[in-house]
Motif scaffolding. Structure first.
Motif, PDB file in Angstrom:
ATOM      1  N   UNK A  75       0.841  -1.191   0.000  1.00  0.00           N
ATOM      2  CA  UNK A  75       0.000   0.000   0.000  1.00  0.00           C
ATOM      3  C   UNK A  75       0.879   1.244   0.000  1.00  0.00           C
ATOM      4  N   UNK A  76       0.310   2.382  -0.439  1.00  0.00           N
ATOM      5  CA  UNK A  76       1.098   3.617  -0.472  1.00  0.00           C
ATOM      6  C   UNK A  76       1.358   4.155   0.931  1.00  0.00           C
ATOM      7  N   UNK A  77       2.356   5.010   1.025  1.00  0.00           N
ATOM      8  CA  UNK A  77       2.734   5.639   2.291  1.00  0.00           C
ATOM      9  C   UNK A  77       2.652   7.154   2.130  1.00  0.00           C
ATOM     10  N   UNK A  78       2.023   7.803   3.084  1.00  0.00           N
ATOM     11  CA  UNK A  78       1.935   9.266   3.113  1.00  0.00           C
ATOM     12  C   UNK A  78       2.651   9.753   4.367  1.00  0.00           C
ATOM     13  N   UNK A  79       3.745  10.481   4.187  1.00  0.00           N
ATOM     14  CA  UNK A  79       4.531  11.030   5.290  1.00  0.00           C
ATOM     15  C   UNK A  79       4.431  12.549   5.264  1.00  0.00           C
ATOM     16  N   UNK A  80       4.101  13.130   6.408  1.00  0.00           N
ATOM     17  CA  UNK A  80       4.101  14.591   6.523  1.00  0.00           C
ATOM     18  C   UNK A  80       5.080  14.998   7.626  1.00  0.00           C
ATOM     19  N   UNK A  81       6.066  15.816   7.266  1.00  0.00           N
ATOM     20  CA  UNK A  81       6.972  16.418   8.241  1.00  0.00           C
ATOM     21  C   UNK A  81       6.315  17.680   8.799  1.00  0.00           C
ATOM     22  N   UNK A  82       6.422  17.871  10.102  1.00  0.00           N
ATOM     23  CA  UNK A  82       5.765  19.013  10.719  1.00  0.00           C
ATOM     24  C   UNK A  82       6.456  19.368  12.040  1.00  0.00           C
TER      25      UNK A  82
END
Length: 355
Positions: A75-82
């Motif tokens: 499955x795809x991966x969504x990474x958000x840096x914050x």
């Protein structure tokens, strides 16, 4: 409006960013600044899109392990840096949580706090206040280097085949179309050859010996430092961000004040003949042009090195601004501290006593 702020306004670029920050808090995101963030995020990922993403392991703030290698091909991966102090990050968090709830098991959503001026306490309190339920991890700099972090927020998508598919800063139509695209596409079923990310070391620690150093300043002047010679000096290396003082003044005042203290201390001590001083800038929200504006606005005289690819922060094992390393004339690290450490004030006191 303070005197320091008025001084900043004399420099057009920094004035634009300062005014944007004030307007952003009261009136929402500024289109020009947001567009610049998008440009930088896309530039950071330009060389990565279409290439295999690295296999990396991380641990969430509640102790759960995530192994990206187990996700690639499935499955795809969504990474958000914050960061908790980042205004546009705060604005995007409700939508971020909505995405996590909407896509469920279809996408692996991971919130990566940069770890800069943040810790488990600040991240946990923020996540509870915002009602965040997605997995959250705190970076020590390794993820930022592996995924070319350049702005906050910065998000990236990795498709079902384990390849980088998208980099961005804005939570806009283009991003949501890219997200739907990686969800809808089918995995090829081909063997994956994602490289394993290897953290070779944690950088120089107390007692370690540093080899001779060769820098290039923002004026393209060489700055060579040799240890263990008759003419060798102690070296104070300061790691900072040109935005630290003004951007964090409201959202993270402790760090902002520390950056001011360090800058003023170094300017005061810069004439110490037995010490070689050098300041190294993060590549987060920074560029050579902005560093030159910073130098002009604050009237700094210290040599400034731009860590364009993050290798110096990695080499010295640094992920905080400000951070300080004191190296003796033989190349041994005798002091190392950051704003996150309990001995930071004591280290500043020691630096202030150098002759």
């Amino acid at each position: 409006m303070t005197t320091g702020f008025n001084t900043l306004l004399k420099t057009p670029l920094i004035a634009l960013l300062c005014l944007f920050t004030l307007a952003q808090v009261a009136h929402g995101a500024d289109d020009d600044y947001s567009a610049e963030g998008e440009r930088r995020a896309k530039a950071a990922g330009e060389s990565l899109v279409g290439t295999p993403a690295p296999q990396m392991k991380m641990t969430t703030i509640d102790g759960k392990a995530i192994d990206l290698a187990d996700l690639y091909g499935k499955k795809p991966v969504y990474i958000k840096f914050w960061a908790t102090w980042c205004v546009p990050c705060r604005e995007q968090m409700p939508s971020f949580e909505d995405i996590y709830k909407k896509y469920g098991d279809k996408v692996e959503v991971i919130a990566v706090n940069t770890g800069i001026s943040d810790n488990i306490k600040s991240v946990t309190e923020f996540s509870q206040k915002m009602g965040l339920t997605m997995p959250i991890t705190i970076d020590d700099g390794k993820l930022a280097r592996a995924f070319h972090l350049r702005v906050t927020p910065q998000h990236l998508l990795i498709d079902k085949n384990g390849k980088f598919a998208y980099f961005g800063h804005k939570d806009d139509k283009e991003f949501h179309q890219a997200l739907d695209r990686v969800v809808a596409e089918k995995a090829t079923g081909k063997p994956l050859h994602n490289p394993t990310f290897v953290a070779k070391d944690s950088g120089y620690n107390l007692g370690d010996t540093v080899p001779d150093l060769a820098f290039s300043t923002i004026d393209e002047k060489p700055l060579n430092i040799q240890f263990n010679t008759a003419s060798s000096k102690k070296v104070v290396a300061v790691f900072f961000g040109p935005w630290c003082e003004w951007y964090l003044e409201t959202t993270e005042p402790k760090t902002s004040q520390a950056c001011t203290r360090v800058r003023e201390l170094l300017e005061k001590k810069s004439q110490a003949s037995t010490v070689q001083w050098v300041t190294v800038s993060t590549n987060l929200w920074s560029s050579v042009a902005e560093l030159k504006d910073y130098r002009k606005s604050y009237g700094t005289t210290m040599p400034i090195v731009f860590d364009r690819d993050g290798e110096l922060f990695k080499q010295f094992g640094v992920n905080q601004v400000p951070s300080i390393s004191l190296i003796d004339a033989d190349g041994k690290v005798i002091l190392k501290s950051s704003i996150q450490d309990d001995d930071f004030d004591a280290v500043l006191h020691t630096i202030s006593a150098l002759k």
